[in-house]
Design an enzyme around this catalytic site. Structure first.
Site, PDB file in Angstrom:
ATOM      1  N   ASP A 115      74.907   5.381 103.052  1.00 25.28           N
ATOM      2  CA  ASP A 115      74.687   6.772 103.436  1.00 25.28           C
ATOM      3  C   ASP A 115      76.037   7.375 103.819  1.00 25.28           C
ATOM      4  O   ASP A 115      77.042   6.662 103.940  1.00 25.28           O
ATOM      5  CB  ASP A 115      73.719   6.807 104.626  1.00 25.28           C
ATOM      6  CG  ASP A 115      73.101   8.173 104.854  1.00 25.28           C
ATOM      7  OD1 ASP A 115      73.400   9.112 104.089  1.00 25.28           O
ATOM      8  OD2 ASP A 115      72.314   8.308 105.811  1.00 25.28           O
TER       9      ASP A 115
ATOM     10  N   GLU B  61      79.885  10.821 101.261  1.00 23.91           N
ATOM     11  CA  GLU B  61      80.437  11.958 100.508  1.00 23.91           C
ATOM     12  C   GLU B  61      81.979  12.019 100.535  1.00 23.91           C
ATOM     13  O   GLU B  61      82.514  12.519  99.524  1.00 23.91           O
ATOM     14  CB  GLU B  61      79.847  13.269 101.045  1.00 23.91           C
ATOM     15  CG  GLU B  61      78.376  13.441 100.807  1.00 23.91           C
ATOM     16  CD  GLU B  61      77.495  12.592 101.718  1.00 23.91           C
ATOM     17  OE1 GLU B  61      76.369  12.271 101.325  1.00 23.91           O
ATOM     18  OE2 GLU B  61      77.956  12.240 102.821  1.00 23.91           O
TER      19      GLU B  61
ATOM     20  N   ASP C 235      68.675  14.811 102.732  1.00 22.28           N
ATOM     21  CA  ASP C 235      67.945  15.232 103.926  1.00 22.28           C
ATOM     22  C   ASP C 235      67.046  16.434 103.653  1.00 22.28           C
ATOM     23  O   ASP C 235      67.321  17.561 104.085  1.00 22.28           O
ATOM     24  CB  ASP C 235      68.933  15.542 105.055  1.00 22.28           C
ATOM     25  CG  ASP C 235      69.710  14.311 105.476  1.00 22.28           C
ATOM     26  OD1 ASP C 235      69.340  13.208 105.071  1.00 22.28           O
ATOM     27  OD2 ASP C 235      70.702  14.458 106.208  1.00 22.28           O
TER      28      ASP C 235
END
Length: 978
Positions: free
Chosen positions: A569, A572, A645
């Site tokens: 997770d 990015e 999300d």
């Protein structure tokens, strides 16, 4: 001894300035405060988690209490105002992004470059791009070098870069480790070109050719016979290439956004150009955006205040649906489709921020180029902050041709382990081992199958990855082995930010060896994420990726077992106090590469390193399972992604379908959305409907934020538990079909979940339909996306009959049907002419299903024929690469069903054997009324009677069924109806 206070204080604030403070300013003597976000995505919503020593004195404790009261006051004040979940002002728009603003302001025919010195060199057509003397001024730049390469099966590659003979300040970044190594072996070495005035022509593929015109500069692909164009570059003269420069006194290149400054040491270096898709009705692709499947115009007449589609990997909290705003991953690959010209694709391999405009009809009315008046086309404008032009033209002409062409460049999807295609149960966070045990046992108590239980960040020791909280998870190996005893696995989270703690072994090694990304001054970059002060592993360096992969060894990741897999997770990468919640663009990577040049690929390299680590852990024998939030072209080779999300809203259920279809179109077939929405509390009806849709999508996981109510399927009353259970069981029933489709994706690049137009490319009613989707070529699924729906409209593509899998009712295609719906299920149809394999016995997990018999469902077409396939292997290893698998084609024609072997001869390789049989064969639409069936070569008979279409609660429909033919799935045989 430091201990966590039994009543951990969490105070949620909306004061982003706190992140700009040094950590020491939020620590009180022996009382530690670590700033952590209250949600997994917004740095401006923060929490303070406290711990203290038993020796803390009274005065310090009094200070703590006063400070807590102060935090409560801030909390109260922060709630006086209505606060939007998604804070638009925290992210840049095009007008705040100088390279985008400059590119959008240019008019057609801006480009003055012409092509000279055209020649064949090393099998490529090459040319110099120069500015003619009449356009020279003080801003004129050095020549550029253009090269065209031709590859097998209709692929044209175009590269444009600075001329190295003019000594640019540094080499511009070219993205490594994305293109398959074997792709270069497909290159067709050009020997000559044809010269037609200002045009230079090379043969491309099967009736297509590539053309470079020198003045004005243009590159396009066209049909040889008709001259019709397919794709073109710079047809409108919008190409611009800003070259690197050495900073001189007085140059002001810095860019500022909010409180952040980007030094831009080599000045503006953006690239922009137009691409036209000729004959196109719609364009698709370029994820990730929460928007429709067919991309809408973002600029031109009638389009007001619209942003381009942004490709910039970002950690976005409760993202908006119907928005061109960029999300967690970026794939700069666009496809077009039209009834007359078929399908084509354009892919720009570039990892810098990109913005793409889809230009509305008439955008160039004042400067229109001369094109046939009846030609359809869609024009697009591509803009990137850095990099080079490294672009691929895919000529199709069929939808699956483009899929295969793109896959030949970036790779097909990895073959998943069978367990990962089942249902996954996740939450931020399952509290402790007792919670894990209870959740696992409840699935069995309610007879709900599942395969994987997930642990989020709270399972670690203080957000130190590769560790376990010794209080909450004292026996992780025992916990995993207990799950494995029932055929289940566990997934834990491992993120790229590393806690800056000198007692943490990962940090010590990374710091000592220089494995962190550097800031612009050359020091280890220090940003904020879950652990507080964090540094980020520089995954661009292959040596560092190898080191990272070693950390998944059982001796390194203490407490891990062979049944543990990984979730990446925040890759990015997310930096809570960084510009736009990400890493500064002038941060430095291996090879002195600026972060701006590779930002969109950072998560890809992290995913790659993790996947290769799991592979290494098992000695290269077992297939990894690694879920990633960030993605880039090539991600499909390393694992799975999800849509991030999302929110517990009907609109987010609705938009999840085109988001997942778009990922499949751009190579990433193993994807899904969090069932029920990550944020918020779904009403029960929404949750049920979400399960019913998600059961037919490739990656099937329930997940939720820690602030939400628990939502395991048994918590909503008997009826709703039954409905959610049925949806999950439907998924397990169809796993043989899904697994066969995953193998097809692994071989060809064709996705599991497909837009209707991929299967029906001549049916215009399918081109813009993204409420329904195909699973393979055989199932059409129509979701229910509104509350209290009593009916739903479904378009069934023409030239086929469609069989309702609930009732067996046949519907003629080419019409929109209004279907009544109940809470029990959503409309699902089997296409005529297909055969679909199932397993109808309910088990706890995929492991228990291994030896269960199969059911075949035959839906005949108008000629009474049908075909289908079944693929089986061991579900976990790579032995299938040596031929250890079963692959059968089932052909039904003239009342006879035949099983044909599609697997290659494995006399010299490993064999895979199965004792599984086929216990039922269901016939839909077969007009004859046979009484029995004769099976050869065994020459025994089987009964034919009416049997249940589905073995599910509340389903009473029956269909013609061959009972217990008991033929082996691995054998050649025929069944003749009598």
């Amino acid at each position: 001894m430091e201990v966590i206070a039994p009543d951990v204080d969490l105070f949620f604030l909306n004061f982003p300035f706190l992140f700009d403070q040094p950590k020491s300013q939020v620590r009180l003597i022996n009382h530690k405060y670590t700033i952590i976000p209250s949600s997994k995505s917004v740095y401006s919503s923060v929490a303070f988690q406290s711990s203290y020593d038993h020796s803390t004195d009274r005065s310090t404790m009094k200070s703590i209490v006063v400070f807590h009261h102060f935090l409560f006051l801030l909390l109260f004040l922060s709630h006086l105002n209505s606060i939007s979940s998604w804070k638009k002002e925290e992210f840049r728009n095009c007008n705040q992004t100088p390279f985008c603003e400059r590119a959008r302001s240019r008019k057609p025919q801006h480009c003055k470059l012409i092509a000279t010195d055209v020649t064949i060199h090393d099998g490529d057509l090459t040319a110099k791009l120069i500015t003619p003397d009449k356009f020279q001024d003080e801003n004129s730049t050095n020549p550029l070098i253009l090269s065209l390469s031709v590859y097998q099966n209709g692929i044209l590659r175009m590269k444009i870069d600075e001329d190295p003979s003019h000594n640019p300040p540094k080499k511009r970044f070219q993205v490594p480790d994305v293109i398959l190594p074997e792709f270069e072996s497909n290159k067709l070495w050009l020997q000559r070109y044809t010269n037609d005035g200002d045009s230079f022509i090379v043969y491309l593929f099967d009736g297509y050719e590539a053309v470079v015109t020198s003045d004005p500069l243009e590159v396009f692909v066209r049909e040889q016979s008709s001259g019709k164009r397919v794709l073109s570059f710079n047809s409108h003269g919008l190409f611009d290439f800003e070259q690197l420069r050495v900073k001189k006194e007085g140059d002001e290149w810095e860019e500022r956004f909010r409180s952040h400054t980007d030094s831009r040491p080599f000045g503006p270096q953006s690239i922009s150009f137009d691409v036209s898709f000729h004959g196109a009705d719609f364009v698709y692709g370029i994820p990730e955006h929460a928007t429709s499947l067919a991309l809408k115009p973002t600029n031109g007449p009638g389009v007001e205040h619209s942003e381009p589609y942004r490709l910039f990997n970002l950690d976005v909290f409760e993202y908006l649906h119907e928005s061109p705003f960029g999300l967690y991953g970026s794939i700069p690959f666009m496809l077009s489709h039209g009834k007359s010209h078929g399908t084509s694709g354009f892919f720009w391999l570039n990892a810098a921020e990109m913005q793409i405009d889809v230009l509305g009809s008439g955008w160039d009315a004042e400067n229109s180029i001369l094109l046939p008046s009846d030609e359809k086309r869609i024009d697009t404008l591509w803009m990137s902050e850095a990099g080079i032009v490294d672009a691929f033209f895919f000529i199709g002409p069929k939808p699956k041709d483009v899929m295969k062409q793109y896959a030949s460049v970036t790779g097909t999807s990895a073959m998943p382990q069978l367990f990962s295609t089942g249902y996954h149960q996740c939450r931020w966070n399952y509290r402790d081992e007792e919670d894990v045990k209870n959740v696992d046992s409840k699935f069995d108590e309610y007879d709900i199958p599942y395969d994987v239980l997930w642990l989020d960040i709270e399972h670690t020791d203080g957000k130190r990855y590769f560790t376990w909280d010794k209080v909450l998870f004292p026996n992780p190996e025992g916990m995993q082995k207990d799950l494995a005893s029932r055929g289940r696995r566990m997934v834990t989270i491992v993120d790229p930010h590393i806690k800056r703690d000198d007692n943490y072994h990962i940090h010590k090694e990374a710091s000592k060896n220089g494995y962190y990304v550097k800031d612009a001054s050359g020091k280890d970059f220090d940003g904020w994420c879950w652990p507080g002060s964090s540094s980020y592993i520089d995954m661009v360096n292959p040596e560092i990726r190898s080191w990272w992969g070693d950390k998944f060894a059982y001796t390194e990741y203490v407490g891990s077992t062979p049944s543990l897999y990984i979730w990446n997770d925040m890759n990015e990468p997310s930096v809570f106090n960084g510009p736009e919640v990400t890493m500064p663009r002038d941060a430095l990577h291996y090879g002195n590469i600026e972060h701006r040049e590779l930002h969109n690929a950072y998560g890809y390299y992290f995913h790659m390193a993790t996947s290769e680590g799991i592979l290494k852990r098992e000695g290269g024998t077992d297939r990894p399972f690694v879920l990633s939030r960030a993605f880039f072209p090539g991600t499909q080779r390393y694992g799975t992604v999800w849509t991030g999300d999302n929110i517990a809203e009907w609109e987010h259920l609705r938009v999840s379908v085109p988001m997942i279809l778009t990922l499949g179109l751009t190579g990433i077939t193993f994807s899904g959305a969090d069932v029920g929405g990550f944020f918020g509390n779904p009403d029960t009806e929404l949750l049920v409907r979400w399960y019913q849709v998600a059961a037919y999508l490739p990656f099937f996981r329930g997940h939720a934020h820690h602030d939400t109510k628990r939502r395991e399927p048994w918590l909503f009353g008997e009826r709703n538990t039954e409905l959610m259970s049925d949806a999950i069981r439907v998924r397990y029933t169809f796993l043989p079909y899904f697994y066969t489709l995953f193998r097809e994706a692994n071989v060809t690049g064709v996705p599991v979940a497909r837009p209707l137009w991929m299967e029906f490319p001549h049916d215009e009613a399918t081109f813009n339909n993204d409420e329904a989707f195909m699973v393979g070529n055989g199932l059409l699924v129509q979701g229910v996306y509104t509350k209290r729906a009593k009916d739903v409209t479904v378009y069934l593509p023409k030239d086929h009959t469609w069989y309702d899998l609930k009732s067996g009712t046949a519907y003629k295609g080419g019409k929109t049907q209004k279907m009544e719906v109940t809470d029990a299920d959503i409309p699902v149809f089997q296409r005529s002419g297909t055969i679909i394999p199932r397993k109808d016995r309910f088990r706890r997990s995929t492991v228990q299903m291994e030896n269960d018999p199969y059911t075949l469902v035959i839906a005949v077409d108008s000629s009474g024929a049908a075909e289908g396939e079944l693929y089986i292997d061991d579900g976990k290893s790579y032995e299938f690469r040596q031929g250890a698998y079963i692959h059968r084609r089932f052909i039904f024609s003239n009342g006879k069903l035949t099983s044909v072997n599609l697997a290659p001869s494995s006399s010299h390789g490993t064999k895979f054997l199965s004792d599984c049989t086929i216990e039922r064969i269901i016939l839909l639409g077969y007009s004859a009324k046979p009484k029995s069936a004769r099976i050869k070569p065994s020459n025994h008979a089987a009964d034919i009677e009416l049997g249940p279409l589905q073995i599910r609660s509340g389903i009473r429909s029956s269909a013609l069924t061959i009972r217990k033919p008991n033929v082996g799935v691995s054998d050649d045989w025929t069944i003749q109806l009598l």
